[in-house]
Design a protein around this motif. Structure first.
Motif, short mmCIF file in Angstrom:
data_model
loop_
_atom_site.label_atom_id
_atom_site.label_comp_id
_atom_site.label_asym_id
_atom_site.label_seq_id
_atom_site.Cartn_x
_atom_site.Cartn_y
_atom_site.Cartn_z
N ASN A 131 40.27 29.77 50.05
CA ASN A 131 40.67 30.48 48.83
C ASN A 131 40.22 31.94 48.94
O ASN A 131 39.02 32.22 48.92
N THR A 132 41.16 32.85 49.05
CA THR A 132 40.83 34.27 49.20
C THR A 132 40.66 34.96 47.85
O THR A 132 40.43 36.18 47.81
N ASP A 133 40.75 34.19 46.76
CA ASP A 133 40.68 34.80 45.42
C ASP A 133 39.50 34.31 44.59
O ASP A 133 39.33 34.75 43.45
N ASP A 134 38.68 33.39 45.11
CA ASP A 134 37.59 32.88 44.28
C ASP A 134 36.42 33.87 44.23
O ASP A 134 36.45 34.93 44.87
N GLU A 135 35.39 33.53 43.48
CA GLU A 135 34.27 34.43 43.27
C GLU A 135 33.52 34.74 44.56
O GLU A 135 33.01 35.86 44.74
N SER A 182 33.96 40.50 49.76
CA SER A 182 34.89 41.62 49.90
C SER A 182 34.30 42.89 49.30
O SER A 182 34.36 43.97 49.90
N LYS A 199 43.44 33.48 54.63
CA LYS A 199 43.47 32.08 54.27
C LYS A 199 43.74 31.21 55.49
O LYS A 199 44.64 31.50 56.28
N LYS A 254 35.58 37.30 46.52
CA LYS A 254 35.47 38.61 45.87
C LYS A 254 34.12 39.25 46.14
O LYS A 254 34.01 40.46 46.36
#
Length: 327
Positions: free
Chosen positions: A40-44, A50, A64, A47
């Protein structure tokens, strides 16, 4: 200055993977392009790492990758080779792969969708790292490293665990006890260790002047508790980590790998990429086994070349690959 090399870190948003990325960028700024893979490249967690790497002006990509999907893993390896060939990614020479992601479950019989009777833990922990290593081998022969993050649990593992003998009589999704679950997990780590040894020997036979080196590194116990894929933690773990957290300072006097924050194994892995560790002289005929930053001799079973070849044959079969490494 543009990065000189690429390091691929599977489980790049996990406790160890993300800490390794932080360590590499902080200690060796700008030296590596960090290619972090995760589900999951969008979870906490994604982030967080990143934002940290951006704050350091680091060169990185968060991509991903589902390690339970072997077709996806093979496609990823092909795409990485093509991107390196086009100059879109720095080479893996001087860098390499850290197989940090791990899956643990205390339920038997869970299968990977779309495959013939592949156990999901066996697929993620054993087949996926091997598919990545073999797929990227052609662009690593001139001087790269593979670090397979292991576990002391390999010592209770069995070479033939996933060949059907231990699975007979269990229904899909049936829960197992703590020790049986650890034996299953340890078996995946044993197989990866032995496959790494076999890989290194076969590399030497096929390409005597190759400079691709394979390490297995036991990170010891981490007091962060880790974030293994699967999310099915046995009730023993919170109790165990609580005890180890309190007794950690005393235990480290006896065994420095007893209980540490992820920064300790992260530094040990980073050092493999930035210090010689005996990799710059001569040709390797077998892999190396580390416990943190100490070279150790692994178990007698893991060093049995006949058994290593048996593991290599079975993994090649399950990956649909030829046993030969000739390109």
């Amino acid at each position: 200055m543009a990065p000189q090399s690429t390091i691929i870190i599977t489980g790049g948003t996990g406790s160890l993977g993300s800490t390794l990325a932080r360590t590499l960028e902080t200690s060796y700024p700008g030296r590596f392009h960090l290619l972090l893979t995760c589900r999951n490249t969008d979870d906490e967690h994604a982030k967080s790492i990143s934002e940290f790497l951006k704050s350091k002006n680091g060169t990185f990509s968060l991509e991903k990758l589902d390690l339970s999907d072997l077709d996806s893993v093979k496609k990823f390896a092909e795409e990485v080779k093509e991107r390196i060939g086009r100059g879109e990614l720095p080479p893996l020479v001087g860098g390499g792969i850290v197989n940090s992601a791990a899956y643990q479950t205390f339920f038997k019989g869970r299968k990977v969708k779309g495959t013939k009777a592949k156990d999901v833990m066996y697929t993620v922990n054993v087949l996926a790292p091997m598919a990545l290593m073999r797929g990227l081998m052609p662009v690593m022969l001139e001087g790269s490293m593979v670090v397979n993050v292991g576990s002391a649990a390999y010592a209770i593992g069995k070479v033939d665990y996933f060949e059907g003998k231990e699975e007979v009589g269990f229904k899909e999704g049936e829960k197992v006890g703590f020790m049986e679950g650890m034996k299953r997990y340890g078996s995946t780590k044993l197989l990866t260790l032995m496959a790494g040894y076999a890989f290194q020997r076969k590399l030497f036979a096929a390409y005597p002047e190759n400079k691709l080196h394979i390490f297995n590194l036991d990170p010891g116990s981490m007091n962060a508790g880790g974030r293994l894929l699967g999310g099915e933690r046995h009730w023993v773990f919170p109790l165990l980590y609580g005890i180890l957290g309190i007794t950690g300072p005393v235990l480290r006097l006896v065994d420095k790998s007893a209980i540490n924050p992820p920064s300790v194994p992260a530094k040990a892995i980073a050092d493999l990429f930035t210090e010689s560790k005996g990799t710059s002289v001569g040709v390797w005929t077998t892999g190396k086994f580390f416990v943190l930053d100490d070279v150790k001799k692994s178990s007698t079973l893991s060093l049995n070349e006949g058994k290593q070849d048996e593991v290599w044959k079975n993994l090649s079969r399950d990956l649909g690959l030829d046993e030969s490494l000739k390109i």
